[in-house]
Design a protein around this motif. Structure first.
Motif, mmCIF file in Angstrom:
data_model
loop_
_atom_site.group_PDB
_atom_site.id
_atom_site.type_symbol
_atom_site.label_atom_id
_atom_site.label_comp_id
_atom_site.label_asym_id
_atom_site.label_seq_id
_atom_site.Cartn_x
_atom_site.Cartn_y
_atom_site.Cartn_z
ATOM 1 N N ALA A 6 -16.405 -52.569 17.400
ATOM 2 C CA ALA A 6 -15.206 -53.176 17.958
ATOM 3 C C ALA A 6 -14.606 -52.380 19.082
ATOM 4 C CB ALA A 6 -14.165 -53.362 16.857
ATOM 5 N N THR A 7 -14.843 -51.096 19.195
ATOM 6 C CA THR A 7 -14.135 -50.256 20.164
ATOM 7 C C THR A 7 -15.058 -49.559 21.145
ATOM 8 O OG1 THR A 7 -14.234 -48.381 18.645
ATOM 9 C CG2 THR A 7 -12.297 -49.802 18.513
ATOM 10 N N THR A 8 -16.337 -49.916 21.147
ATOM 11 C CA THR A 8 -17.277 -49.187 21.993
ATOM 12 C C THR A 8 -16.910 -49.254 23.467
ATOM 13 O OG1 THR A 8 -19.569 -49.045 22.685
ATOM 14 C CG2 THR A 8 -18.796 -51.210 22.141
ATOM 15 N N ALA A 9 -17.126 -48.153 24.142
ATOM 16 C CA ALA A 9 -16.840 -48.083 25.575
ATOM 17 C C ALA A 9 -17.801 -48.948 26.376
ATOM 18 C CB ALA A 9 -16.933 -46.636 26.057
ATOM 19 N N LEU A 10 -18.890 -49.396 25.746
ATOM 20 C CA LEU A 10 -19.852 -50.210 26.481
ATOM 21 C C LEU A 10 -19.280 -51.555 26.874
ATOM 22 C CD1 LEU A 10 -23.067 -49.554 24.377
ATOM 23 C CD2 LEU A 10 -22.398 -48.482 26.520
ATOM 24 N N SER A 11 -18.171 -51.973 26.278
ATOM 25 C CA SER A 11 -17.589 -53.269 26.586
ATOM 26 C C SER A 11 -16.572 -53.213 27.717
ATOM 27 C CB SER A 11 -16.925 -53.851 25.333
ATOM 28 O OG SER A 11 -15.839 -53.013 24.965
ATOM 29 N N GLU A 12 -16.412 -52.053 28.338
ATOM 30 C CA GLU A 12 -15.329 -51.898 29.301
ATOM 31 C C GLU A 12 -15.571 -52.671 30.597
ATOM 32 O OE1 GLU A 12 -14.836 -47.781 29.860
ATOM 33 O OE2 GLU A 12 -13.961 -47.430 27.873
ATOM 34 N N ARG A 13 -16.795 -52.604 31.187
ATOM 35 C CA ARG A 13 -16.982 -53.140 32.546
ATOM 36 C C ARG A 13 -18.110 -54.164 32.652
ATOM 37 N NH1 ARG A 13 -16.395 -47.796 36.465
ATOM 38 N NH2 ARG A 13 -14.390 -47.105 35.657
ATOM 39 N N THR A 28 -30.897 -55.964 13.881
ATOM 40 C CA THR A 28 -31.941 -55.606 14.843
ATOM 41 C C THR A 28 -32.488 -54.244 14.476
ATOM 42 O OG1 THR A 28 -30.510 -54.423 16.425
ATOM 43 C CG2 THR A 28 -30.600 -56.839 16.594
ATOM 44 N N THR A 29 -33.549 -53.880 15.110
ATOM 45 C CA THR A 29 -34.156 -52.574 14.850
ATOM 46 C C THR A 29 -33.297 -51.444 15.381
ATOM 47 O OG1 THR A 29 -35.429 -52.774 16.893
ATOM 48 C CG2 THR A 29 -36.501 -53.488 14.849
ATOM 49 N N LEU A 30 -32.274 -51.772 16.189
ATOM 50 C CA LEU A 30 -31.385 -50.727 16.693
ATOM 51 C C LEU A 30 -30.438 -50.233 15.605
ATOM 52 C CD1 LEU A 30 -30.415 -52.200 20.187
ATOM 53 C CD2 LEU A 30 -32.009 -50.327 19.713
ATOM 54 N N GLY A 31 -30.143 -51.098 14.593
ATOM 55 C CA GLY A 31 -29.228 -50.726 13.522
ATOM 56 C C GLY A 31 -27.780 -50.772 13.975
ATOM 57 N N PRO A 32 -26.831 -50.498 13.095
ATOM 58 C CA PRO A 32 -25.412 -50.530 13.437
ATOM 59 C C PRO A 32 -25.107 -49.588 14.593
ATOM 60 C CG PRO A 32 -25.735 -50.366 11.073
ATOM 61 C CD PRO A 32 -27.056 -50.142 11.684
ATOM 62 N N ARG A 33 -24.124 -49.987 15.376
ATOM 63 C CA ARG A 33 -23.778 -49.190 16.561
ATOM 64 C C ARG A 33 -23.330 -47.788 16.184
ATOM 65 N NH1 ARG A 33 -22.024 -51.399 21.166
ATOM 66 N NH2 ARG A 33 -21.937 -49.230 21.910
ATOM 67 N N ALA A 34 -22.687 -47.695 15.050
ATOM 68 C CA ALA A 34 -22.188 -46.378 14.652
ATOM 69 C C ALA A 34 -23.323 -45.385 14.448
ATOM 70 C CB ALA A 34 -21.358 -46.498 13.371
ATOM 71 N N GLY A 35 -24.497 -45.903 14.186
ATOM 72 C CA GLY A 35 -25.607 -44.994 13.935
ATOM 73 C C GLY A 35 -26.540 -44.800 15.119
ATOM 74 N N TRP A 36 -26.174 -45.347 16.272
ATOM 75 C CA TRP A 36 -27.059 -45.171 17.439
ATOM 76 C C TRP A 36 -27.160 -43.695 17.803
ATOM 77 C CZ3 TRP A 36 -25.958 -49.423 21.637
ATOM 78 C CH2 TRP A 36 -26.347 -50.679 21.131
ATOM 79 N N PRO A 37 -28.376 -43.258 18.159
ATOM 80 C CA PRO A 37 -28.528 -41.871 18.612
ATOM 81 C C PRO A 37 -27.720 -41.626 19.876
ATOM 82 C CG PRO A 37 -30.673 -42.840 18.103
ATOM 83 C CD PRO A 37 -29.674 -43.957 18.082
ATOM 84 N N ALA A 39 -28.639 -40.171 22.559
ATOM 85 C CA ALA A 39 -29.433 -40.469 23.758
ATOM 86 C C ALA A 39 -29.359 -41.950 24.097
ATOM 87 C CB ALA A 39 -30.875 -40.048 23.546
ATOM 88 N N LEU A 40 -29.449 -42.813 23.051
ATOM 89 C CA LEU A 40 -29.389 -44.252 23.292
ATOM 90 C C LEU A 40 -28.024 -44.643 23.814
ATOM 91 C CD1 LEU A 40 -30.409 -47.148 23.108
ATOM 92 C CD2 LEU A 40 -29.827 -47.122 20.663
ATOM 93 N N GLU A 41 -26.971 -44.124 23.204
ATOM 94 C CA GLU A 41 -25.613 -44.448 23.632
ATOM 95 C C GLU A 41 -25.360 -43.988 25.062
ATOM 96 O OE1 GLU A 41 -21.760 -45.998 22.892
ATOM 97 O OE2 GLU A 41 -23.542 -46.047 21.596
ATOM 98 N N THR A 42 -25.831 -42.780 25.351
ATOM 99 C CA THR A 42 -25.581 -42.220 26.688
ATOM 100 C C THR A 42 -26.294 -43.036 27.763
ATOM 101 O OG1 THR A 42 -25.359 -39.999 25.766
ATOM 102 C CG2 THR A 42 -25.848 -40.183 28.128
ATOM 103 N N ASP A 140 -32.580 -38.067 19.215
ATOM 104 C CA ASP A 140 -31.876 -36.789 19.038
ATOM 105 C C ASP A 140 -32.802 -35.686 18.540
ATOM 106 O OD1 ASP A 140 -29.694 -38.131 19.880
ATOM 107 O OD2 ASP A 140 -28.838 -38.417 17.863
ATOM 108 N N GLU A 141 -33.951 -36.051 17.974
ATOM 109 C CA GLU A 141 -34.916 -35.053 17.497
ATOM 110 C C GLU A 141 -35.977 -34.731 18.551
ATOM 111 O OE1 GLU A 141 -34.009 -37.673 15.498
ATOM 112 O OE2 GLU A 141 -32.585 -36.315 14.493
ATOM 113 N N GLY A 142 -35.875 -35.361 19.751
ATOM 114 C CA GLY A 142 -36.814 -35.071 20.836
ATOM 115 C C GLY A 142 -38.062 -35.910 20.826
ATOM 116 N N ARG A 143 -38.128 -36.896 19.916
ATOM 117 C CA ARG A 143 -39.296 -37.754 19.879
ATOM 118 C C ARG A 143 -39.104 -38.938 20.828
ATOM 119 N NH1 ARG A 143 -38.999 -38.499 13.520
ATOM 120 N NH2 ARG A 143 -36.900 -38.955 14.316
ATOM 121 N N VAL A 144 -40.218 -39.457 21.397
ATOM 122 C CA VAL A 144 -40.123 -40.626 22.272
ATOM 123 C C VAL A 144 -39.775 -41.821 21.406
ATOM 124 C CG1 VAL A 144 -41.371 -42.160 23.823
ATOM 125 C CG2 VAL A 144 -41.783 -39.697 23.924
ATOM 126 N N ALA A 145 -38.630 -42.409 21.682
ATOM 127 C CA ALA A 145 -38.158 -43.527 20.875
ATOM 128 C C ALA A 145 -38.046 -44.811 21.679
ATOM 129 C CB ALA A 145 -36.789 -43.181 20.275
#
Length: 489
Positions: A6-13, A28-37, A39-42, A140-145
């Protein structure tokens, strides 16, 4: 900053981002936003705020996320493609992309330029072209995801370039079909095309015509001027026009006219020159002949005027009527010479025709009635010799009619000639006229014409033998007569 749906910065622009809150990422295979790595969020935040078309694919099935700039590429598949597996987003091109995707998942960056892909993004197949790169994304563990893509659709550019090449091909085909020599340069003056007529005319090989070597056939004396004028046209983006000599395939030099106009694109930018080269040797030679003829006519007119003036000044007669007849006869002789020359386009005159014109009254139309005989081979007198020689014969005929063989019924004149080693030898022999007790002591107009014409004007030799039975005159002169104003006067 908390990373809940509900509050993610990704919805700003991003409009794409604004759809994230209504997507159940847990399904989805991405899982809940709260658990995104992290690297994915950035990378997602960086992507959504960029104006460059971008997407990322993450997880085992490469779930698809993209920014607004990428949405037009998806066409009707936007926004339903968000969160879908990569291969389901682009099923029709998946097999072509697999090798590139696999390399990215193996940790290698890939690059493709103007890659042709047939997409069905709007419900029908479209030919499209893309330039893009795939880069591996690590968790976050350095593996290609997953993988990250920056891309640009180049379809319009590719089609425009293809159309340009096709137009250029048609243009060059048109140039090759042109009868004139044609050339094209780029904006720096380097020759980019020479048509078939150029190579046929110059005999130059295509490999020898690169850059400024295309000027190799120019005459060495003309090339500096051409290079200077051409360099100025390039600098000024201006037209170019010049006459110069060019070596022909047969080894000779030909005069050509080279005219060029600047080429410009739709925006008016200078692209170079396109020029045509035409052989004008025949035209130039005709102009030179015309100019030479004008000079020749001017010279002859002045020469004739000088002779007429001398005839008026030097003619002696006991009365006005005799004076008029003498002058009119000499002017008529000049006119007859001019007519002979004009009939042969001023190339020269026929010796026999000239003699017949001056002696017509004594040649006779009936057998045995001739008082003059002409004997000799055909001789074409050069134009420079025709008029003075005609005057010379006229003076001989006039003297014979007034004082010599043709002044009595039984007198005869024999004219014979021959040509040897480029010289004309003509003999005038009078018989049966009044006896000549002694050579004349006074040099009248006729004598001046005889001596001045043969020696001074024609560069020949004259022998006058005043025999008792009549004049015997021998002329010896070169047929390549000198061009000088008459010295007979």
């Amino acid at each position: 900053m908390p990373r809940d749906d509900a509050t993610t910065a990704l919805s700003e622009r991003s409009s794409g981002a604004r759809r994230f809150p209504v997507i159940d990422w847990a399904r989805t295979t991405l899982g809940p936003r709260a658990g995104w790595p992290t690297a994915l969020e950035t990378v997602a935040r960086l992507m959504l705020h960029s104006r460059q078309p971008m997407f990322l694919a993450w997880g085992p099935d490469l779930a698809f996320l993209y920014n607004d700039a990428y949405a037009p590429i998806l066409g009707a598949r936007h926004p339903g493609a968000l969160g879908q597996p990569f291969r389901q987003v682009w099923p029709e091109i998946w097999e072509e992309l697999v090798p590139l995707v696999q390399r990215a998942l193996d940790g290698q960056s890939t690059w493709a330029e103007n890659l042709h892909l047939v997409m069905h993004r709007n419900g029908y197949p479209e030919d499209t072209w893309y330039t893009f790169s795939y880069s591996p994304l690590h968790d976050d563990e350095g593996r290609v995801a997953g993988m990250f893509c920056t891309c640009m659709e180049t379809t319009r550019q590719v089609l425009a370039e293809r159309a340009l090449r096709e137009n250029e091909g048609r243009f060059r085909a048109l140039l090759d079909a042109a009868p004139a020599m044609m050339w094209v340069t780029d904006r720096d003056g380097h020759c980019t095309h020479l048509n078939r007529s150029w190579f046929e005319f110059t005999g130059q090989a295509a490999t020898d015509a690169k850059h400024h070597d295309w000027m190799a056939p120019l005459h060495p004396d003309d090339r500096p001027e051409v290079e200077t004028a051409f360099a100025r046209a390039i600098t000024d983006h201006a037209p170019f026009r010049l006459d110069y000599r060019m070596r022909h395939a047969d080894g000779g030099w030909r005069w050509v006219i080279d005219a060029a106009e600047p080429r410009r694109d739709a925006a008016g930018r200078f692209l170079g020159h396109v020029g045509s080269v035409m052989d004008i040797t025949d035209r130039r030679e005709a102009e030179e002949r015309q100019a030479m003829l004008a000079r020749e006519v001017d010279h002859r007119a002045k020469n004739m005027l000088a002779v007429v003036q001398a005839a008026l000044r030097l003619t002696r007669a006991p009365d006005q009527a005799s004076y008029a007849r003498a002058v009119e006869g000499r002017v008529a002789a000049l006119a007859r010479a001019q007519t002979l020359l004009a009939n042969d386009r001023w190339a020269g005159a026929d010796l026999r025709a000239m003699l017949e014109g001056e002696l017509a009254a004594f040649l006779g139309s009936l057998p045995g009635s001739a008082r003059c005989t002409l004997e000799g081979p055909p001789v074409a007198l050069p134009a420079e010799a025709a008029q003075p020689l005609n005057m010379l014969v006229h003076e001989l005929a006039t003297n014979a009619a007034q004082h010599g063989a043709l002044s009595t019924p039984g007198g005869r004149v024999q004219v014979g000639w021959q040509v040897n080693a480029g010289r004309l030898r003509l003999r005038w022999t009078e018989t049966g006229g009044p006896e000549i007790p002694a050579p004349p002591t006074r040099r009248g107009f006729g004598t001046r014409v005889l001596e001045g014409t043969v020696r001074g004007q024609l560069g020949g030799r004259l022998l006058l033998d005043w025999r008792r039975q009549g004049l015997d005159c021998t002329l010896d002169l070169p047929l390549a007569a000198r061009t000088t104003v008459s010295e007979a006067i």
